[in-house]
Design a protein around this motif. Structure first.
Motif, mmCIF file in Angstrom:
data_model
loop_
_atom_site.group_PDB
_atom_site.id
_atom_site.type_symbol
_atom_site.label_atom_id
_atom_site.label_comp_id
_atom_site.label_asym_id
_atom_site.label_seq_id
_atom_site.Cartn_x
_atom_site.Cartn_y
_atom_site.Cartn_z
ATOM 1 N N ALA A 180 1.059 -1.224 -0.060
ATOM 2 C CA ALA A 180 -0.194 0.115 -0.057
ATOM 3 C C ALA A 180 1.408 1.309 0.201
ATOM 4 N N GLY A 181 2.244 0.856 0.792
ATOM 5 C CA GLY A 181 2.564 2.556 0.629
ATOM 6 C C GLY A 181 3.611 2.538 -0.059
ATOM 7 N N GLU A 182 3.902 1.996 -1.492
ATOM 8 C CA GLU A 182 4.763 1.784 -2.536
ATOM 9 C C GLU A 182 4.431 2.257 -3.547
ATOM 10 N N LYS A 183 3.122 1.902 -3.655
ATOM 11 C CA LYS A 183 2.754 2.852 -5.505
ATOM 12 C C LYS A 183 1.632 2.476 -5.029
ATOM 13 N N GLY A 184 0.453 3.158 -6.374
ATOM 14 C CA GLY A 184 -0.864 3.163 -6.141
ATOM 15 C C GLY A 184 -0.957 2.122 -7.154
ATOM 16 N N LEU A 185 -2.500 1.592 -6.690
ATOM 17 C CA LEU A 185 -2.811 0.251 -6.632
ATOM 18 C C LEU A 185 -3.410 0.328 -8.539
ATOM 19 N N VAL A 186 -2.604 -0.701 -9.451
ATOM 20 C CA VAL A 186 -2.615 -0.812 -10.864
ATOM 21 C C VAL A 186 -4.195 -2.088 -11.435
ATOM 22 N N LEU A 187 -5.180 -1.293 -11.810
ATOM 23 C CA LEU A 187 -6.174 -2.597 -11.929
ATOM 24 C C LEU A 187 -5.517 -3.224 -12.648
ATOM 25 N N ARG A 188 -6.150 -3.997 -13.158
ATOM 26 C CA ARG A 188 -5.919 -5.189 -14.501
ATOM 27 C C ARG A 188 -7.378 -4.585 -15.324
ATOM 28 N N ASP A 199 13.144 -10.103 -21.448
ATOM 29 C CA ASP A 199 11.627 -9.688 -20.714
ATOM 30 C C ASP A 199 10.233 -10.227 -22.169
ATOM 31 N N GLY A 200 9.789 -10.542 -22.227
ATOM 32 C CA GLY A 200 8.690 -11.208 -22.946
ATOM 33 C C GLY A 200 8.282 -9.742 -24.142
ATOM 34 N N PHE A 201 8.855 -8.864 -24.142
ATOM 35 C CA PHE A 201 8.397 -7.466 -25.037
ATOM 36 C C PHE A 201 9.297 -7.078 -25.451
ATOM 37 N N GLU A 202 10.845 -7.353 -24.893
ATOM 38 C CA GLU A 202 11.943 -7.403 -26.062
ATOM 39 C C GLU A 202 12.456 -8.895 -26.679
ATOM 40 N N THR A 203 11.687 -9.782 -26.429
ATOM 41 C CA THR A 203 11.764 -11.122 -26.968
ATOM 42 C C THR A 203 11.168 -11.042 -28.182
ATOM 43 N N THR A 204 9.955 -10.779 -28.068
ATOM 44 C CA THR A 204 8.655 -10.102 -29.238
ATOM 45 C C THR A 204 9.539 -9.661 -29.892
ATOM 46 N N ARG A 205 10.048 -8.396 -29.864
ATOM 47 C CA ARG A 205 10.975 -7.750 -30.922
ATOM 48 C C ARG A 205 12.330 -8.060 -31.706
ATOM 49 N N THR A 244 -3.002 -5.136 -17.451
ATOM 50 C CA THR A 244 -3.674 -3.354 -16.955
ATOM 51 C C THR A 244 -3.528 -2.414 -18.236
ATOM 52 N N ARG A 245 -3.398 -1.988 -18.963
ATOM 53 C CA ARG A 245 -3.558 -0.694 -20.658
ATOM 54 C C ARG A 245 -2.651 -0.837 -20.755
ATOM 55 N N THR A 246 -1.474 0.050 -19.694
ATOM 56 C CA THR A 246 -0.090 -0.361 -19.751
ATOM 57 C C THR A 246 0.120 -1.092 -20.455
ATOM 58 N N HIS A 247 0.413 -2.616 -19.592
ATOM 59 C CA HIS A 247 0.997 -4.167 -20.290
ATOM 60 C C HIS A 247 0.680 -4.627 -21.910
ATOM 61 N N GLU A 248 -0.327 -3.596 -21.736
ATOM 62 C CA GLU A 248 -1.932 -3.838 -23.797
ATOM 63 C C GLU A 248 -0.946 -3.303 -24.216
ATOM 64 N N ASP A 249 -1.157 -1.767 -24.072
ATOM 65 C CA ASP A 249 -0.238 -1.118 -24.868
ATOM 66 C C ASP A 249 1.156 -1.447 -24.934
ATOM 67 N N GLN A 250 2.344 -2.012 -23.901
ATOM 68 C CA GLN A 250 3.305 -2.675 -25.085
ATOM 69 C C GLN A 250 4.117 -3.974 -25.416
ATOM 70 N N ALA A 251 2.525 -4.423 -24.844
ATOM 71 C CA ALA A 251 2.267 -5.852 -25.807
ATOM 72 C C ALA A 251 1.722 -5.525 -27.437
ATOM 73 N N ARG A 252 1.465 -4.494 -27.364
ATOM 74 C CA ARG A 252 0.899 -4.192 -28.665
ATOM 75 C C ARG A 252 1.623 -3.649 -29.632
ATOM 76 N N ALA A 253 2.516 -2.334 -28.865
ATOM 77 C CA ALA A 253 3.983 -2.228 -29.354
ATOM 78 C C ALA A 253 5.300 -3.072 -29.768
ATOM 79 N N ALA A 254 5.267 -3.717 -28.623
ATOM 80 C CA ALA A 254 5.988 -5.765 -29.081
ATOM 81 C C ALA A 254 5.877 -5.725 -30.340
ATOM 82 N N GLY A 255 4.490 -6.213 -30.959
ATOM 83 C CA GLY A 255 4.499 -6.682 -32.249
ATOM 84 C C GLY A 255 3.616 -8.063 -31.821
ATOM 85 N N MET A 256 2.909 -7.741 -30.116
ATOM 86 C CA MET A 256 1.861 -9.191 -29.486
ATOM 87 C C MET A 256 0.908 -9.004 -30.676
#
Length: 400
Positions: free
Chosen positions: A94-102, A336-342, A364-376
């Motif tokens: 709770a004290g490290e960062k905000g809650l990142v929703l799926r 990681d998986g993003f770099e490997t996909t690239r 999360t939307r951030t991960h989905e954007d990363q996946a799309r940008a990497a070519g998944m």
């Protein structure tokens, strides 16, 4: 005497900094404990993923009515434990960062019904009543954080059952429009011990309970309600409580969920599991237990699968063998998986055009954007549902 006094005073002053420096701070100890909790919960998730996957495979097979009931109970219990681990991780961090929703599409009524059924079983075992009233105007599918929402609802239901020894617990869920989305009001009432106003003020603090009276009699970590409030606020709502000592309490959880994602025109419809020709799959997974589960699930779905333990090994495998699909764990040691996909997309010929579906515990939307940008070409959330995986595989084109 005059000389001795100052000497003593001087020695005391010289010792104080050392004593202060040597004493570990409460904040440091608390953070270390919270990191330990988060790490432990994360480790627990791995075998739970396997239990969920295997129980779903069993549910998809031909079973008698009695055996199917056992499997559904097993699956519901594993889902409940998975939700609790999310509660622990989020509360500890709770004290490290905000809650990142799926952000995932899920069946809202089923989530509410399953949470209610689990609480009803616990209430029946305790000898108290349970009723559930869920409005009829719910959409079939919505978008949001299904895992954390169920964890929050089950936490409130667990508390209601735990603090009630006579009478019963009632769940009422209503919906109203909220822009393009849906505002849910989830009211959970009990006829239990009730709370005083001072106890209510302490309820939503991390690792705190209403009072020593409650903690000594009923136990618990006091983590859950602070998590429920964080989640409610992250989902555009809040949680409130009204209570009378000796007569019970009502908790109202309000959250907003988004509409279901639109289906694009011409989007291919998934075939029934097992109805399409098998795929030759390369699965990139560095967790040995995860490989066992994926081998079992993909084998039951009828797809021959090779495994690679790293991104580098995956690239070498693609250089040797033509595959119809790569299932790529996003979190890998090394690249990681993003770099490997690239890197896959940079390969020459057919290998560089191989479909890649990412697998991640962070939908999360951030991960989905990363996946799309990497070519998944696709993205699935862990724990992997065999049904969802089968639907995704059915849409992958086969090599001629």
């Amino acid at each position: 005497m005059a000389k001795t006094g100052p000497g003593r005073s001087k020695r005391k002053r010289s010792r104080r900094p050392a004593a202060t420096t040597a004493r570990p701070s409460t904040t440091t100890s608390t953070r270390a404990f919270e990191r330990l909790l988060a790490s432990l919960a994360h480790e627990i998730r791995t075998p739970l993923t396997g239990i969920l996957a295997i129980s779903e495979l069993l549910a998809m097979s031909k079973l008698g009515e009695r055996e199917r009931g056992w499997v559904e109970a097993l699956k519901s219990s594993a889902e409940h434990l998975t939700a609790l681990t999310s509660l622990i991780v989020d509360g500890a961090r709770a004290g490290e960062k905000g809650l990142v929703l799926r952000r995932e599409a899920f069946e809202l009524r089923r989530t509410l019904t399953d949470a209610g059924a689990s609480a009803a079983a616990r209430a029946e075992a305790k000898g108290i009543g349970f009723t559930s009233v869920i409005a009829d105007d719910f959409p079939a599918v919505v978008t949001g954080d299904q895992v954390r929402l169920r964890a929050a609802i089950e936490n409130l239901l667990d508390n209601a059952v735990k603090y009630t020894s006579a009478g019963g617990v009632r769940l009422v869920v209503e919906r109203e429009p909220a822009g393009d989305g849906h505002r849910l009001t989830i009211a959970i009432s009990d006829s239990g011990i009730g709370l005083t106003k001072p106890e209510i003020r302490h309820l939503f603090r991390p690792f705190s309970q209403g009072s020593d009276r409650i903690a000594e009699k009923f136990g618990g970590s006091g983590l859950g309600l602070s998590y429920v409030k964080r989640l409610a606020r992250a989902m555009g709502g809040d949680v409130t409580v009204t209570s009378t000592p000796g007569r019970g309490s009502t908790f109202r959880l309000v959250v907003v969920v988004d509409p279901a994602p639109p289906v694009a025109d011409g989007e291919p419809q998934a075939a029934e599991p097992g109805s399409a020709p098998p795929l030759r799959i390369l699965c990139v997974e560095d967790n040995p237990y995860g490989r066992i589960i994926m081998r079992t699930v993909l084998g039951e779905l009828g797809h021959p699968t090779d495994f690679a333990e790293s991104g580098e090994a995956a690239l070498a495998a693609l250089d040797r063998t033509p595959y119809d699909l790569v299932l790529m764990d996003v979190v890998l040691s090394g690249a990681d998986g993003f770099e490997t996909t690239r890197r896959i997309r940079a390969l020459p010929g057919e290998a560089g055009r191989t479909p890649v579906i990412g697998l991640s515990g962070q939908a999360t939307r951030t991960h989905e954007d990363q996946a799309r940008a990497a070519g998944m070409t696709g993205y699935l959330q862990k724990p992997i549902s065999p049904r969802a995986l089968a639907r995704a595989l059915a849409t992958v084109p086969r090599r001629s």
